[in-house]
Scaffold this motif. Structure first.
Motif, PDB file in Angstrom:
ATOM      1  N   LYS A  48      63.932   4.106  92.603  1.00  7.52           N
ATOM      2  CA  LYS A  48      64.024   5.411  93.268  1.00  7.52           C
ATOM      3  C   LYS A  48      62.673   5.779  93.889  1.00  7.52           C
ATOM      4  CE  LYS A  48      65.150  10.240  92.393  1.00  7.52           C
ATOM      5  NZ  LYS A  48      65.478  11.243  91.367  1.00  7.52           N
ATOM      6  N   ARG A  51      62.213   3.817  97.135  1.00  9.63           N
ATOM      7  CA  ARG A  51      63.119   4.335  98.173  1.00  9.63           C
ATOM      8  C   ARG A  51      62.593   5.660  98.726  1.00  9.63           C
ATOM      9  NH1 ARG A  51      67.023   2.878  94.385  1.00  9.63           N
ATOM     10  NH2 ARG A  51      67.537   5.059  94.031  1.00  9.63           N
ATOM     11  N   ASN A  52      62.030   6.516  97.848  1.00 12.21           N
ATOM     12  CA  ASN A  52      61.453   7.787  98.309  1.00 12.21           C
ATOM     13  C   ASN A  52      60.265   7.565  99.225  1.00 12.21           C
ATOM     14  OD1 ASN A  52      63.298   9.430  97.024  1.00 12.21           O
ATOM     15  ND2 ASN A  52      61.997   9.821  95.252  1.00 12.21           N
ATOM     16  N   VAL A  53      59.417   6.584  98.881  1.00  7.84           N
ATOM     17  CA  VAL A  53      58.283   6.258  99.747  1.00  7.84           C
ATOM     18  C   VAL A  53      58.811   5.759 101.099  1.00  7.84           C
ATOM     19  CG1 VAL A  53      56.292   4.732 100.070  1.00  7.84           C
ATOM     20  CG2 VAL A  53      56.710   5.753  97.830  1.00  7.84           C
ATOM     21  N   SER A  55      61.527   6.420 102.609  1.00  5.67           N
ATOM     22  CA  SER A  55      62.174   7.462 103.412  1.00  5.67           C
ATOM     23  C   SER A  55      61.186   8.539 103.863  1.00  5.67           C
ATOM     24  CB  SER A  55      63.311   8.108 102.617  1.00  5.67           C
ATOM     25  OG  SER A  55      62.780   8.850 101.531  1.00  5.67           O
ATOM     26  N   GLY A  56      59.914   8.388 103.495  1.00  3.21           N
ATOM     27  CA  GLY A  56      58.916   9.385 103.899  1.00  3.21           C
ATOM     28  C   GLY A  56      58.817  10.535 102.923  1.00  3.21           C
ATOM     29  N   GLY A  57      59.540  10.451 101.813  1.00  7.42           N
ATOM     30  CA  GLY A  57      59.514  11.531 100.824  1.00  7.42           C
ATOM     31  C   GLY A  57      58.326  11.485  99.882  1.00  7.42           C
ATOM     32  N   GLU A  58      57.557  10.427  99.920  1.00  8.72           N
ATOM     33  CA  GLU A  58      56.377  10.289  99.064  1.00  8.72           C
ATOM     34  C   GLU A  58      55.235   9.740  99.913  1.00  8.72           C
ATOM     35  OE1 GLU A  58      56.114  10.374  95.480  1.00  8.72           O
ATOM     36  OE2 GLU A  58      58.188  10.482  94.844  1.00  8.72           O
ATOM     37  N   LYS A  60      52.123   7.156 100.754  1.00 10.34           N
ATOM     38  CA  LYS A  60      52.410   5.729 100.779  1.00 10.34           C
ATOM     39  C   LYS A  60      51.249   4.761 100.639  1.00 10.34           C
ATOM     40  CE  LYS A  60      53.175   4.134 104.998  1.00 10.34           C
ATOM     41  NZ  LYS A  60      53.989   3.662 106.068  1.00 10.34           N
ATOM     42  N   ASP A 164      50.666   7.618  89.806  1.00 16.75           N
ATOM     43  CA  ASP A 164      50.286   8.589  90.831  1.00 16.75           C
ATOM     44  C   ASP A 164      48.833   8.998  90.568  1.00 16.75           C
ATOM     45  OD1 ASP A 164      49.791  11.165  92.095  1.00 16.75           O
ATOM     46  OD2 ASP A 164      51.941  11.268  92.472  1.00 16.75           O
ATOM     47  N   LYS A 171      55.108   6.613  88.042  1.00 13.60           N
ATOM     48  CA  LYS A 171      56.196   6.753  89.018  1.00 13.60           C
ATOM     49  C   LYS A 171      57.244   5.652  88.889  1.00 13.60           C
ATOM     50  CE  LYS A 171      55.865   9.654  91.823  1.00 13.60           C
ATOM     51  NZ  LYS A 171      56.296  11.057  91.798  1.00 13.60           N
TER      52      LYS A 171
END
Length: 186
Positions: A48, A51-53, A55-58, A60, A164, A171
């Motif tokens: 997860k 995948r978040n990284v 999609s730009g959600g985290e 990088k 993190d 993470k």
């Protein structure tokens, strides 16, 4: 009567099918580390967090710290190869910006730190901030051995985690294992 043997011929892996398959000992070898690496990297790439990284959600940027060897074996070169494989996989995947682990010795000199500082959990956020990365990927290899009168079994574990830098939170983490044994012939 004593027979003299001549020198044994050397062969390359592509000349003898399956040359890399038989285990030569209960020690860790390249095939073992490849198997452990494959299990862990597959877990990371499907996590997860990753995948978040993607999609730009985290954030990088990531640095790969050395892996600690907690086995009784001298596997420094194999661990360096493993770090290079992790780095290559992540660079080629293109999801995270990877800080090359070869540059870390330069940073250690600049900061007047010892290699052991990489394994000090309390120093990880500080080192990550000094490197300007969001995450640190690190890990260790350790073993557990058992022996009876006629059997020796060793279990090897590869533990990896992403931390993190800002919060110190883990993470992602994964542990893979394999067993090698020396058993009597039937």
């Amino acid at each position: 009567q004593h027979h003299r043997r001549g020198p044994r011929p050397l062969v390359r892996g592509d000349e003898v099918a399956g040359i890399d398959q038989p285990a030569m000992s209960t020690g860790l070898d390249r095939a073992d580390l490849d198997e452990l690496f494959g299990q862990n990297i597959d877990s990371l790439l499907s996590s997860k967090f990753y995948r978040n990284v993607a999609s730009g959600g985290e954030a990088k940027s990531l640095a790969i710290f050395p892996f600690k060897n907690e086995t009784s074996e001298h596997i420094g070169p194999q661990l360096q190869t493993l770090l290079s494989k992790v780095e290559t996989q992540l660079v080629n995947d293109g999801v995270v910006d990877v800080y090359a682990h070869e540059r870390q010795s330069d940073i250690l000199k600049e900061l007047k730190l010892q290699q052991s500082d990489f394994f000090d959990k309390s120093r990880i956020p500080e080192l990550g901030r000094l490197m300007g990365v969001n995450y640190i990927l690190t890990g260790k290899v350790y073993d557990s051995a058992e022996r009876t009168s006629d059997v020796r079994r060793v279990q090897y574990f590869l533990f990896m985690q992403v931390i993190d830098v800002e919060t110190g939170a883990v993470k992602w983490q994964q542990e893979s294992e394999l067993t090698k044994a020396l058993v009597p012939l039937e």
